[in-house]
Design a protein around this motif. Structure first.
Motif, short mmCIF file in Angstrom:
data_model
loop_
_atom_site.label_atom_id
_atom_site.label_comp_id
_atom_site.label_asym_id
_atom_site.label_seq_id
_atom_site.Cartn_x
_atom_site.Cartn_y
_atom_site.Cartn_z
N ALA A 1 27.65 7.71 28.06
CA ALA A 1 27.00 6.88 28.92
C ALA A 1 26.05 7.81 30.06
CB ALA A 1 27.96 6.14 29.99
N VAL A 2 24.89 7.33 30.17
CA VAL A 2 23.97 8.28 30.63
C VAL A 2 23.49 7.53 32.16
CG1 VAL A 2 22.87 9.74 29.18
CG2 VAL A 2 21.82 7.39 29.35
N HIS B 1 14.60 2.25 30.34
CA HIS B 1 13.51 2.19 30.95
C HIS B 1 13.18 0.45 31.05
CE1 HIS B 1 12.28 6.36 30.60
NE2 HIS B 1 12.46 6.23 31.76
N ARG B 2 13.72 0.11 29.73
CA ARG B 2 13.38 -1.49 29.40
C ARG B 2 14.43 -2.46 29.91
NH1 ARG B 2 11.38 -1.92 23.78
NH2 ARG B 2 9.36 -0.80 23.82
N GLY B 3 15.95 -1.61 29.93
CA GLY B 3 16.90 -2.39 30.45
C GLY B 3 17.34 -3.54 29.33
N THR B 4 17.02 -3.37 28.21
CA THR B 4 17.38 -4.36 27.12
C THR B 4 18.05 -3.87 26.14
OG1 THR B 4 15.25 -3.79 25.94
CG2 THR B 4 15.44 -6.16 27.41
N PRO B 5 18.99 -4.42 25.39
CA PRO B 5 19.87 -3.65 24.33
C PRO B 5 19.01 -3.22 23.15
CG PRO B 5 20.73 -5.75 24.90
CD PRO B 5 19.41 -5.81 25.67
N GLU B 6 19.32 -2.05 22.55
CA GLU B 6 18.68 -1.53 21.37
C GLU B 6 19.79 -1.24 20.06
OE1 GLU B 6 15.15 -0.70 20.68
OE2 GLU B 6 14.71 -2.10 22.42
N THR B 7 19.45 -1.22 18.84
CA THR B 7 20.19 -0.47 18.07
C THR B 7 19.39 0.25 16.90
OG1 THR B 7 19.85 -2.57 16.73
CG2 THR B 7 21.91 -2.63 17.80
N ALA C 1 27.54 16.31 8.16
CA ALA C 1 27.80 16.36 6.44
C ALA C 1 26.84 15.06 6.09
CB ALA C 1 29.27 16.29 6.28
N GLY C 2 25.78 14.85 6.58
CA GLY C 2 24.75 13.78 5.97
C GLY C 2 25.54 12.50 6.43
N ARG C 3 26.38 12.31 7.53
CA ARG C 3 26.96 10.93 7.68
C ARG C 3 25.74 9.85 8.20
NH1 ARG C 3 32.13 11.44 6.41
NH2 ARG C 3 32.37 9.14 7.26
N TRP C 4 26.32 8.72 8.09
CA TRP C 4 25.26 7.54 8.51
C TRP C 4 25.88 6.96 9.81
CZ3 TRP C 4 20.18 5.95 7.51
CH2 TRP C 4 19.75 6.62 6.21
N PHE C 5 25.20 6.84 10.72
CA PHE C 5 25.79 6.24 12.12
C PHE C 5 24.79 5.01 12.47
CE2 PHE C 5 27.42 10.48 12.43
CZ PHE C 5 28.80 10.00 12.55
N GLU C 6 25.41 3.99 13.06
CA GLU C 6 24.59 3.06 13.59
C GLU C 6 24.81 2.99 15.19
OE1 GLU C 6 23.74 -1.49 12.40
OE2 GLU C 6 25.66 -1.53 13.73
N ALA C 7 23.79 3.02 15.80
CA ALA C 7 24.05 3.23 17.48
C ALA C 7 23.77 2.02 18.23
CB ALA C 7 23.00 4.22 17.82
N ARG C 8 24.35 1.45 19.02
CA ARG C 8 24.19 0.23 19.77
C ARG C 8 24.10 0.67 21.14
NH1 ARG C 8 27.87 -4.06 16.92
NH2 ARG C 8 26.90 -3.97 14.74
N ALA C 9 23.00 0.31 21.84
CA ALA C 9 23.00 0.87 23.26
C ALA C 9 22.81 -0.32 24.11
CB ALA C 9 21.90 1.73 23.52
N LEU C 10 23.23 -0.41 25.31
CA LEU C 10 23.38 -1.32 26.37
C LEU C 10 22.75 -0.98 27.90
CD1 LEU C 10 26.67 -3.36 25.56
CD2 LEU C 10 24.36 -4.20 25.09
N PRO C 11 22.16 -1.66 28.46
CA PRO C 11 21.81 -1.20 29.81
C PRO C 11 23.26 -1.08 30.76
CG PRO C 11 20.78 -3.11 29.55
CD PRO C 11 21.50 -2.75 28.15
N LEU C 12 23.20 -0.18 31.54
CA LEU C 12 24.44 -0.29 32.59
C LEU C 12 24.26 -1.24 33.53
CD1 LEU C 12 26.02 3.38 32.70
CD2 LEU C 12 27.28 1.44 31.67
N GLY C 13 24.89 -2.10 33.86
CA GLY C 13 24.75 -3.09 35.05
C GLY C 13 23.53 -3.97 34.55
N GLY C 14 23.14 -3.94 33.17
CA GLY C 14 22.41 -5.19 33.00
C GLY C 14 20.96 -4.97 33.66
N GLU C 15 20.77 -4.05 33.98
CA GLU C 15 19.16 -3.73 34.60
C GLU C 15 18.57 -2.66 34.17
OE1 GLU C 15 19.69 -3.89 38.78
OE2 GLU C 15 20.47 -5.91 38.91
N PRO C 16 17.03 -2.46 34.41
CA PRO C 16 16.45 -1.36 33.84
C PRO C 16 16.79 -0.25 35.11
CG PRO C 16 15.16 -3.27 34.09
CD PRO C 16 16.28 -3.72 34.78
N ASP C 17 16.44 0.81 34.55
CA ASP C 17 16.77 2.20 35.44
C ASP C 17 18.27 2.13 36.00
OD1 ASP C 17 14.45 3.27 35.18
OD2 ASP C 17 13.24 2.38 36.74
N GLY C 18 19.08 1.43 35.46
CA GLY C 18 20.52 1.48 35.80
C GLY C 18 21.39 2.39 35.15
N GLY C 19 20.76 3.01 33.97
CA GLY C 19 21.48 3.95 33.05
C GLY C 19 21.77 3.08 31.80
#
Ligand code: ADP
Length: 456
Positions: free
Chosen positions: A132-133, A180-186, A195-213
Motif C-alpha cells: 500500500a502506498v 492519480h485517477r482513483g480507478t482500479p487497474e490491472t 526466476a522469470g515468474r509471471w505476476f498479475e497485479a491488481r490495484a485499487l485506490p485507497l478510500g476509493g478516491e483519487p490522491d488517496g493512495g
C-alpha cells in the motif's frame, strides 16, 4: 447563576439597602446635602466593588474549569484521565457529557486498532504480495510475500519511497495511474529477478478516491502462463503435424486429376501414397484423442482395480506382433510370476502398446524386444520393455516424454510416429499413481520401465 446564589444576593440586597437608607436618612432629614451625597457615593462604590469582586471570582472559576476541560479534551483518546466533578454548574454538565463521550471514543479507537491489527496480520501472512502506498507513493504497508517477490530486505520500513522497493516499471505505472485517477487497474508482467515468474497485479485506490493512495495485490500466475504457452505450442505443433500429410494427399489427388488417373504405370502408387498419409492422419487423430481425453481428466468412473500384468502384456503383444513380424523383430516375453497392479487394464495396455510399438519401430533388423516384470520389496510391480534398437542419446533422454518430441524426425515420421506416444505413456502411468523411466545407450538399445503399485 444558581438559585442559591440568587437567594444569597437578594438577601444581602434586602439587608444592605435598608441599612444604607438608615445610615443616609438623618443627613437628608437635616438638609445636609453634601454629607448625604458623599454617603450615597460611598454606598454606590461599596455595591460596585462587591459586584466586581463577585463577577471576578465567578470568571476565575469558569476559566479554571474551562482550562481543565481543554486539557482533558487534548489528551483524548490516548490518555485515560478523570475529570473532577466541580466548577460552575453549567460547566459541570458539559464535563460529564465530555467524560461519557471520552469513554465512547476510547472504545471506538480500541475497536479500530484491533480491527487494523487483525487486517494487518491477515495481509502479512497472505501468500499474495500486498503493498500500500500513500498519495506521494511512499510505502504505508508491504507484506513479506511482496518483498520476497522483489528481493527487498524485510521488514520494509513505512515511509520508504516506492522506487526504493519496486524496480518493475509496469507496477510503478499501475500504482501512479491508480493514485492519480482513483480507478482500479490491472496488469501482467514477468520478473527476471524472480526466476522469470509471471505476476498479475491488481490495484485499487485507497478510500476509493483519487490522491488517496493505492493498494496493490500480486498474484503469481506463472502456472497459468506456462499452461497457456503449452497450449499455444500444442496448437502450433498439431497444425504443423497435420500440414505434411494434408499437403501430400492434396498434391497426389491433384496429380491424379491432372492426368495421373490415365498414367497406368504410376496411378496405383499415387493412391498408395494418399492412403499412407490418410493412415498417418488417422494415427495423429487417435493420439490426439487419447491426449485430449487425458487432458480433460476423464477419470474412469470405476475405482482402480487389480489388473493381471500377464493378461495386459499378452493383449499388448497381440496388437503389435504383426508389425514386429513385418520388421523381423522378435518379441520375447519372460516367464515371470503373474503379479497384479492396482489401476485400469485399458490404460496399462495403452501404455504397453506404445512402448512395444516404439521398441519395434526403432529396432534393427532381426532385433528383439524383451518384456520382464517383477515385484519389488516396497510393494511395487516393475514392467520393463528392453529393445536392441538404435538407442537414445543422453541429451535427448530427458525430453523423450515431451509432447511432439522426436529424436530423429526423419526416422520417426515414416515409421508412423507422431511424437505423442511416450507423453501418453507418462500421463497414463502417472494417472495410476506410477512412474515411468528410461535408460538407453546409443546404438545398443533402450529400456523403458514402468513402476506401479502392486494390488496386494
Ligand atoms: P513417436 O510417435 O515418434 O514414436 P514417442 O513419443 O513415442 O513418439 O517417442 C518420442 C521419440 O523418442 C521418438 O520419436 C524416438 O525418437 C524416441 N524413442 C522412443 N522410443 C524409442 C526406442 N525404443 N528406441 C529409440 N528411440 C526411441
Amino acid at each position: 447563576m444558581t438559585r442559591g446564589n440568587l437567594i444569597v444576593t437578594w438577601a444581602l440586597l434586602m439587608i444592605s439597602v435598608p441599612m444604607a437608607m438608615f445610615w443616609i436618612w438623618p443627613d437628608i432629614a437635616a438638609g445636609a446635602h453634601l454629607p448625604a451625597a458623599l454617603k450615597l457615593l460611598a454606598v454606590g462604590a461599596g455595591f460596585s466593588a462587591a459586584a466586581a469582586g463577585l463577577i471576578l471570582a465567578r470568571a476565575r472559576k469558569w476559566a479554571g474549569t474551562a482550562e481543565q476541560l481543554e486539557i482533558f479534551a487534548a489528551k483524548l483518546p490516548s490518555e485515560e484521565t478523570h475529570l473532577e466533578d466541580q466548577g460552575p454548574h453549567e460547566l459541570r454538565r458539559l464535563a460529564r457529557t465530555l467524560q461519557e463521550m471520552a469513554g465512547r471514543v476510547r472504545r471506538l479507537v480500541e475497536r479500530a486498532n484491533l480491527e487494523g491489527a487483525r487486517r494487518e496480520a491477515i495481509l502479512a501472512c497472505m501468500a499474495e504480495g500486498v503493498l500500500a502506498v500513500d498519495r506521494n507513493l511512499n510505502v504505508i504497508f508491504c507484506n513479506e510475500a511482496f518483498a520476497q517477490a522483489f528481493s527487498t530486505p524485510t521488514p520494509v520500513r513505512e515511509g520508504r519511497t516506492l522506487y526504493e522497493v519496486v524496480r518493475e516499471p509496469v507496477l510503478r505505472d499501475i500504482l501512479e495511474t491508480v493514485v492519480h485517477r482513483g480507478t482500479p487497474e490491472t496488469g501482467r508482467f514477468q520478473m527476471p529477478s524472480a526466476a522469470g515468474r509471471w505476476f498479475e497485479a491488481r490495484a485499487l485506490p485507497l478510500g476509493g478516491e483519487p490522491d488517496g493512495g493505492a493498494l496493490i495485490a500480486l498474484h503469481d500466475i506463472t502456472g497459468i502462463e506456462r499452461q497457456e504457452q503449452v497450449r499455444k505450442d500444442f496448437v502450433a505443433d498439431v497444425s504443423h503435424e497435420l500440414r505434411t500429410p494434408l499437403a501430400a494427399i492434396r498434391g497426389y489427388a491433384e496429380t491424379l486429376l491432372d492426368g495421373g488417373l490415365e498414367d497406368a504405370a504410376n496411378n496405383r502408387r499415387f493412391v498408395e501414397v494418399i492412403l499412407s498419409h490418410a493412415l498417418r492422419l488417422n494415427t495423429i487423430a487417435t493420439d490426439l484423442l487419447a491426449i485430449s481425453e487425458l487432458d480433460a481428466k476423464a477419470e474412469p468412473s470405476a475405482p482402480p482395480e487389480p489388473v493381471g500384468v500377464v493378461e495386459a502384456i499378452e493383449s499388448a503383444v497381440r496388437t503389435v506382433e504383426s508389425g514386429a513380424a513385418l520388421r523381423g523383430v522378435r518379441i520375447i516375453r519372460e516367464d515371470c510370476e503373474n503379479d497384479r497392479i492396482l489401476g485400469y487394464r485399458f490404460r496399462l495396455e495403452q501404455a504397453l502398446v506404445n512402448l512395444l510399438d516404439n521398441a519395434v519401430k526403432f529396432n534393427r533388423e532381426n532385433g528383439s524386444v524383451r518384456i520382464e516384470w517383477a515385484r519389488t520389496k516396497n510393494g511395487q510391480v516393475t514392467i520393463s520393455v528392453t529393445d536392441t534398437g538404435i538407442g537414445i542419446a543422453q541429451e535427448d533422454l530427458k525430453r523423450v516424454f515431451d509432447r511432439f518430441y522426436r529424436v530423429d524426425k526423419a526416422r520417426s515420421r515414416p515409421a508412423g510416429g507422431t511424437g505423442l506416444g511416450l507423453s501418453i505413456v507418462k500421463e497414463v502411468i502417472e494417472r495410476m499413481g506410477g512412474t515411468v523411466s528410461v535408460e538407453s545407450q546409443l546404438g545398443k538399445g533402450s529400456r523403458f520401465t514402468i513402476h506401479l503399485q502392486a494390488a496386494e
